[in-house]
Design an enzyme around this catalytic site. Structure first.
Site, PDB file in Angstrom:
ATOM      1  N   THR A 167       3.635   4.758  -2.728  1.00 48.90           N
ATOM      2  CA  THR A 167       3.031   3.471  -2.453  1.00 48.90           C
ATOM      3  C   THR A 167       2.858   2.686  -3.749  1.00 48.90           C
ATOM      4  O   THR A 167       2.787   3.275  -4.815  1.00 48.90           O
ATOM      5  CB  THR A 167       1.650   3.812  -1.849  1.00 48.90           C
ATOM      6  OG1 THR A 167       1.877   4.392  -0.598  1.00 48.90           O
ATOM      7  CG2 THR A 167       0.704   2.662  -1.757  1.00 48.90           C
ATOM      8  N   ARG A 195       2.320   5.104  13.441  1.00 46.26           N
ATOM      9  CA  ARG A 195       1.267   5.672  12.573  1.00 46.26           C
ATOM     10  C   ARG A 195       0.785   4.609  11.576  1.00 46.26           C
ATOM     11  O   ARG A 195       1.566   3.936  10.933  1.00 46.26           O
ATOM     12  CB  ARG A 195       1.826   6.876  11.813  1.00 46.26           C
ATOM     13  CG  ARG A 195       0.826   7.535  10.822  1.00 46.26           C
ATOM     14  CD  ARG A 195       1.035   7.049   9.418  1.00 46.26           C
ATOM     15  NE  ARG A 195       0.253   7.814   8.438  1.00 46.26           N
ATOM     16  CZ  ARG A 195       0.171   7.495   7.154  1.00 46.26           C
ATOM     17  NH1 ARG A 195       0.821   6.439   6.695  1.00 46.26           N
ATOM     18  NH2 ARG A 195      -0.557   8.202   6.322  1.00 46.26           N
ATOM     19  N   VAL A 196      -0.523   4.474  11.478  1.00 44.40           N
ATOM     20  CA  VAL A 196      -1.093   3.561  10.487  1.00 44.40           C
ATOM     21  C   VAL A 196      -1.882   4.410   9.499  1.00 44.40           C
ATOM     22  O   VAL A 196      -2.711   5.231   9.898  1.00 44.40           O
ATOM     23  CB  VAL A 196      -2.005   2.513  11.164  1.00 44.40           C
ATOM     24  CG1 VAL A 196      -2.728   1.677  10.125  1.00 44.40           C
ATOM     25  CG2 VAL A 196      -1.173   1.620  12.081  1.00 44.40           C
ATOM     26  N   GLY A 197      -1.585   4.225   8.223  1.00 48.62           N
ATOM     27  CA  GLY A 197      -2.260   5.025   7.197  1.00 48.62           C
ATOM     28  C   GLY A 197      -3.474   4.318   6.636  1.00 48.62           C
ATOM     29  O   GLY A 197      -4.037   3.402   7.250  1.00 48.62           O
ATOM     30  N   ASP A 198      -3.867   4.742   5.453  1.00 49.49           N
ATOM     31  CA  ASP A 198      -5.055   4.169   4.809  1.00 49.49           C
ATOM     32  C   ASP A 198      -4.829   2.741   4.325  1.00 49.49           C
ATOM     33  O   ASP A 198      -5.756   1.933   4.261  1.00 49.49           O
ATOM     34  CB  ASP A 198      -5.444   5.031   3.594  1.00 49.49           C
ATOM     35  CG  ASP A 198      -4.322   5.081   2.550  1.00 49.49           C
ATOM     36  OD1 ASP A 198      -3.202   5.495   2.910  1.00 49.49           O
ATOM     37  OD2 ASP A 198      -4.543   4.686   1.390  1.00 49.49           O
ATOM     38  N   THR A 218      -3.486   5.682  -3.905  1.00 50.90           N
ATOM     39  CA  THR A 218      -2.252   6.215  -3.342  1.00 50.90           C
ATOM     40  C   THR A 218      -2.471   7.696  -3.091  1.00 50.90           C
ATOM     41  O   THR A 218      -3.270   8.333  -3.764  1.00 50.90           O
ATOM     42  CB  THR A 218      -1.051   5.979  -4.274  1.00 50.90           C
ATOM     43  OG1 THR A 218       0.096   6.634  -3.718  1.00 50.90           O
ATOM     44  CG2 THR A 218      -1.284   6.509  -5.673  1.00 50.90           C
ATOM     45  N   GLY A 219      -1.791   8.222  -2.102  1.00 55.00           N
ATOM     46  CA  GLY A 219      -1.960   9.626  -1.734  1.00 55.00           C
ATOM     47  C   GLY A 219      -1.879   9.755  -0.226  1.00 55.00           C
ATOM     48  O   GLY A 219      -1.506   8.816   0.472  1.00 55.00           O
ATOM     49  N   HIS A 220      -2.250  10.919   0.275  1.00 59.77           N
ATOM     50  CA  HIS A 220      -2.147  11.214   1.706  1.00 59.77           C
ATOM     51  C   HIS A 220      -3.169  10.366   2.474  1.00 59.77           C
ATOM     52  O   HIS A 220      -4.380  10.581   2.371  1.00 59.77           O
ATOM     53  CB  HIS A 220      -2.395  12.711   1.904  1.00 59.77           C
ATOM     54  CG  HIS A 220      -2.255  13.150   3.312  1.00 59.77           C
ATOM     55  ND1 HIS A 220      -2.985  14.190   3.844  1.00 59.77           N
ATOM     56  CD2 HIS A 220      -1.467  12.690   4.306  1.00 59.77           C
ATOM     57  CE1 HIS A 220      -2.652  14.344   5.121  1.00 59.77           C
ATOM     58  NE2 HIS A 220      -1.725  13.457   5.414  1.00 59.77           N
ATOM     59  N   GLY A 221      -2.657   9.396   3.229  1.00 59.23           N
ATOM     60  CA  GLY A 221      -3.517   8.409   3.884  1.00 59.23           C
ATOM     61  C   GLY A 221      -4.588   9.024   4.760  1.00 59.23           C
ATOM     62  O   GLY A 221      -5.744   8.566   4.763  1.00 59.23           O
TER      63      GLY A 221
HETATM   64  N1  ASP Z   1      -1.282   6.281   1.194  1.00 64.00           N
HETATM   65  C1  ASP Z   1       0.027   6.104   1.769  1.00 64.00           C
HETATM   66  C2  ASP Z   1      -0.047   6.395   3.253  1.00 64.00           C
HETATM   67  O1  ASP Z   1      -0.587   7.401   3.623  1.00 64.00           O
HETATM   68  C3  ASP Z   1       1.083   6.962   1.143  1.00 64.00           C
HETATM   69  C4  ASP Z   1       1.159   6.976  -0.376  1.00 64.00           C
HETATM   70  O2  ASP Z   1       0.226   6.594  -1.060  1.00 64.00           O
HETATM   71  O3  ASP Z   1       2.179   7.420  -0.901  1.00 64.00           O
HETATM   72  O4  ASP Z   1       0.488   5.652   4.017  1.00 64.00           O
END
Ligand code: ASP
Length: 248
Positions: A167, A195-198, A218-221
């Site tokens: 991201t 799917r909707v992330g963070d 950034t990271g696992h939403g």
């Molecule tokens: N945070 C983003 C999501 O989960 C992914 C990412 O940061 O790489 O959509």
């Protein structure tokens, strides 16, 4: 006030062969944002322009270069927030738009809503004269290759995502002391359709408050959303928590 812009191009380790161009990409984005601030532009202008540049750069998981969902399609999320007013705008699961971050800004500025999703976001884009781009123009060979590789039953989307690209985001302070943030993403590789992330969720995928600061994560939403990470970080800053490395 001295202007500041900070950008990121995603979490995790970037393979050696992609590292140099990714570094050039984030530097260009930071420079572009900084020039805007130096000329007296707003923090919002700086973060949107910096993120636009990275969305246009196929090295990053945002705009062109976005990871693909399980069906091999591009669905993108983006958020902007203005620290002066706490106004924000977002789009989620939007398709066929080159710069979701600009569309998120239009949601903030031209509607009474905070987030528009999927087809509704595309309709709004059309009504604002934002050109629709062919989906193929957003899909890179690299994204296709990774999508195919991760279709198998042993694929670990979290590991795969963190390992390769990410991201994009930016935070800035302008000469008037106003603060803004922007984040944009293609999401998690091989995510379910819809799917909707963070990223488009205010307080999760970003937060900006002139009184405290700004965050673009950034990271696992799904993990970020558990703790509304961006607002949580600002909460701790507000409480006076110090950077363990010595800064404030
Ligand atoms: N945070 C983003 C999501 O989960 C992914 C990412 O940061 O790489 O959509």
């Amino acid at each position: 006030m001295l202007p500041v812009v900070v950008v990121h191009g995603g979490a995790g380790h970037i393979p050696k062969e992609r590292a140099e161009l990714s570094t050039i990409g984030v530097k260009e984005a930071a420079r572009t944002g900084y020039v805007i601030l130096q000329k007296g532009g707003s923090a919002m202008d700086a973060v949107v322009e910096a993120v636009t540049l990275m969305e246009n750069n196929p090295r990053f998981n945002a705009g062109r270069g976005s990871v693909l969902n399980v069906k091999g399609e591009v669905e993108m999320d983006a958020l902007v927030m203005d620290g002066r007013t706490l106004a924000s705008g977002a789009v989620s699961a939007v398709r066929r738009v080159a710069n979701p971050v600009q569309l998120a800004r239009l949601v903030m500025e031209k509607t009474n809503h905070l987030c528009l999703t999927a087809e509704g976001a595309s309709k709004f884009a059309r009504s604002m004269g934002v050109p629709e781009v062919p989906e193929e123009s957003l899909i890179t060979d690299y994204a296709k290759m990774r999508w195919k590789k991760n279709l198998g039953p042993d694929a670990n989307p979290v590991e795969c995502q963190m390992g390769k690209m990410g991201t994009v985001g930016a935070v800035a302070v302008d000469i008037d002391g106003n603060i803004a943030c922007a984040t944009s993403t293609g999401g998690m590789i091989n995510k379910m359709e819809g799917r909707v992330g963070d990223t488009p969720c205010v307080g999760c995928g970003g937060y900006a408050d002139n009184k405290i600061g700004a965050v673009s994560p950034t990271g696992h939403g799904e993990a970020i959303m558990k703790v509304t990470l961006s607002r949580l970080i600002l909460f701790h800053m507000e409480q006076g928590m110090e950077d363990p490395r010595g800064g404030k």
